[in-house]
Design a protein around this motif. Structure first.
Motif, PDB file in Angstrom:
ATOM      1  N   PHE A 194      55.787  17.041  24.371  1.00 58.10           N
ATOM      2  CA  PHE A 194      57.178  16.839  24.836  1.00 58.10           C
ATOM      3  C   PHE A 194      58.114  16.171  24.194  1.00 58.10           C
ATOM      4  O   PHE A 194      57.813  15.743  23.281  1.00 58.10           O
ATOM      5  CB  PHE A 194      57.036  16.171  26.374  1.00 58.10           C
ATOM      6  CG  PHE A 194      56.622  14.734  26.072  1.00 58.10           C
ATOM      7  CD1 PHE A 194      57.431  13.636  25.772  1.00 58.10           C
ATOM      8  CD2 PHE A 194      55.230  14.631  26.283  1.00 58.10           C
ATOM      9  CE1 PHE A 194      56.894  12.323  25.822  1.00 58.10           C
ATOM     10  CE2 PHE A 194      54.688  13.276  26.125  1.00 58.10           C
ATOM     11  CZ  PHE A 194      55.778  12.196  25.941  1.00 58.10           C
ATOM     12  N   GLU A 215      60.443  16.457  28.527  1.00 56.43           N
ATOM     13  CA  GLU A 215      60.679  17.933  28.624  1.00 56.43           C
ATOM     14  C   GLU A 215      59.943  18.823  27.570  1.00 56.43           C
ATOM     15  O   GLU A 215      59.806  18.108  26.614  1.00 56.43           O
ATOM     16  CB  GLU A 215      62.274  18.335  27.906  1.00 56.43           C
ATOM     17  CG  GLU A 215      63.317  17.512  28.680  1.00 56.43           C
ATOM     18  CD  GLU A 215      63.913  18.312  30.093  1.00 56.43           C
ATOM     19  OE1 GLU A 215      63.668  19.466  30.205  1.00 56.43           O
ATOM     20  OE2 GLU A 215      64.524  17.397  31.313  1.00 56.43           O
ATOM     21  N   SER A 216      59.672  19.829  28.098  1.00 53.21           N
ATOM     22  CA  SER A 216      58.607  20.807  27.415  1.00 53.21           C
ATOM     23  C   SER A 216      59.171  22.275  27.247  1.00 53.21           C
ATOM     24  O   SER A 216      60.039  22.525  27.931  1.00 53.21           O
ATOM     25  CB  SER A 216      57.181  20.625  27.715  1.00 53.21           C
ATOM     26  OG  SER A 216      56.134  21.038  26.575  1.00 53.21           O
TER      27      SER A 216
END
Length: 481
Positions: A194, A215-216
């Motif tokens: 991430f 976030e990925s």
RNA sequence: CGGGGUGUAGCGUAGUCUGGAUUAUCGCGCCUGGUUUGGGACCAGGAGAUCAUAAGUUCAAAUCUUGUCACCCCGACCA
């Protein structure tokens, strides 16, 4: 994986099922077990760091939303509202009894801040009552216009932490603790790489002073998925609900607070980040079945049949001793090939195959789901090696996902190139930004890309990709789910 | 919430444009019996569909019309 394959995979591996109501899913045993595993792992970490679980009600009186806080803006358009309390039968049809109209409407929680802070007001009097470190495992309802199973449901299961602290520094410490916990969960247990950082004012939770998010990127279409968020609420809620404590000097002070959460969206992320064209690949640490044993039995040779069964029994016992979740599929009506495909699709990390060949050599054949590498282990000495292989899978799928994320991450300083990359769904675009809301909105309008987060690590002088104004940091752009 | 698409058995589908001889097609799966079993077995038999739903047009509707619901795509909205 295309979107259609994503849904087919979920349905065919029996993770979840569509209910009759838009955006509401049924979690089936295989999917629910994944959630339980995630929950158990995270819960342990939270308990260890002195958090306590509670349960607040599903319904919240409408009046509690009458507060001076931007917070309500987030959810006002997606609330389910309870207005009546009775049904009755009329002309053989069920109707709502009009006389049962509630004096005050009840809101099905889109999140629990209001009811929790309204209660904290009563619980918190003195500095001795602080900190309050509370977590809740629950469901919330947000009637979204656009749904995607696991990723954007109208109802989802989650965990919401709501903490109250005497001093700002305590709240910051709390945030750092949760950052570490989430990082550990996402990276080590779910094998998901991430980028993390702060949200912009436009993207943050509107009730928060600032929001930190993880976030990925999906494997196939390069869209970004938000995995977890942590909000520094400052005094926003204590002021809105008048939650004050008396400090050591006898002075009344508003408490500082945080909130943070992860949801069943993580299961969607696991599917979108790890799966390949054969199906799911589940991280061993959260896989409902870690090892599946498939016997190769020939009915003509009963001696072997018995031998195989006996040896497999021993193997199962040994695996259970080291707490490995094992399934023995001895269904005689399904051919081995069929079973291989089935468990590969279900993402079971390790398959053990035992037949005549293995028995003769006193070994078992092991096949990894992540790369189909085969190992041959001695039947009497395999426990440590199996654990090692599970760990290898856990790490390997992280490395694979990370490589994929890197491949889709670009540092870009030219707006035309930026637009081209975004148009081609290229993932994370790391560019300079002038910290201006209007710039952010313009970019969103022109490209559909949003600022996913602002990490600390991209400190570097430059010029905003859009306005050309000075910038001291790069930010992460992407298209989100 | 706007535009477009889809809905036929557990799953995937043919048939819908051009309404009728269709007992609604085919494959997978399911059930029974038997033979099989080292990468999606075979034979024989069998069950399973108010054609999403409601109303309408018609002598006749899976097929035409309208409403509703769900799902998918694109927008708008949104953690």
């Amino acid at each position: 994986m295309k979107d259609k394959d994503y849904i087919n995979l979920i349905i065919s591996t029996k993770l979840a099922y569509f209910s009759k109501i838009k955006g509401f899913m049924i979690l089936r045993p295989y999917g629910y077990k994944i959630w339980e595993n995630i929950k158990n792992i995270l819960n342990k970490m939270l308990i260890k760091t002195n958090h306590e679980n509670v349960y607040f009600p599903l319904l919240i009186p409408k009046s509690l939303f009458n507060i001076e806080n931007n917070y309500i803006k987030s959810f006002s358009k997606e609330c389910a509202i309870v207005t009546h309390s009775r049904l009755k039968i009329k002309d053989n049809k069920v109707i709502i009894d009009p006389s049962s109209k509630l004096n005050e409407e009840l809101i099905i929680r889109p999140t629990s801040e209001t009811i929790i802070w309204d209660t904290y007001k009563e619980w918190i009097q003195s500095y001795r009552d602080l900190p309050v470190l509370i977590n809740q495992w629950s469901n919330v309802v947000r009637l979204e216009m656009k749904n995607k199973i696991f990723i954007r449901n109208s109802e989802f299961l989650w965990q919401e932490g709501h903490t109250a602290h005497a001093y700002k520094k305590d709240a910051i410490i709390e945030i750092n603790i949760i950052k570490k916990i989430y990082k550990n969960l996402i990276k080590k247990k779910l094998s998901i790489p991430f980028i993390s950082g702060y949200k912009t004012n436009i993207e943050k939770f509107s009730g928060a002073k600032y929001t930190y998010s993880f976030e990925s990127l999906t494997k196939y279409n390069g869209k970004s998925i938000q995995l977890a968020t942590i909000h520094f609420l400052a005094k926003n809620f204590s002021k809105a609900f008048n939650v004050m404590f008396t400090n050591k000097n006898g002075k009344k002070k508003y408490v500082w607070s945080t909130s943070w959460g992860i949801s069943t969206r993580l299961i969607g992320a696991i599917i979108m980040i790890h799966s390949d064209n054969k199906g799911l690949i589940l991280p061993p640490k959260i896989a409902p079945i870690q090892v599946v044993i498939i016997p190769i039995i020939n009915n003509k040779n009963l001696i072997y049949k018995n031998k195989i069964n006996n040896i497999i029994k021993k193997i199962i016992n040994n695996l259970k001793k080291i707490k490995i979740k094992v399934k023995y599929d001895n269904n005689k009506y399904i051919t081995p090939g069929n079973k291989f495909f089935k468990y590969e699709k279900m993402g079971v990390p390790i398959r053990i195959t035992i037949g005549k060949k293995e028995i003769d050599k006193n070994i078992m054949e092991i096949t990894r789901r992540d790369n189909f590498k085969k190992y041959y282990l001695n039947i009497n000495n395999f426990k440590k090696k199996i654990i090692k292989i599970l760990n290898k899978i856990q790490k390997n799928i992280y490395i694979k996902a990370k490589k994929n994320m890197k491949k889709k991450t670009f540092f870009i300083d030219d707006y035309n190139l930026f637009k081209e990359k975004i148009y081609n769904n290229c993932g994370f675009i790391i560019s300079h930004w002038d910290k201006n809301n209007k710039t952010e909105l313009k970019i969103k309008e022109e490209t559909k890309a949003t600022i996913r987060c602002i990490p600390n690590k991209f400190k570097e002088k430059g010029r905003c990709i859009y306005s050309g104004k000075k910038s001291y940091k790069r930010v992460v752009f992407g298209k989100s789910y």
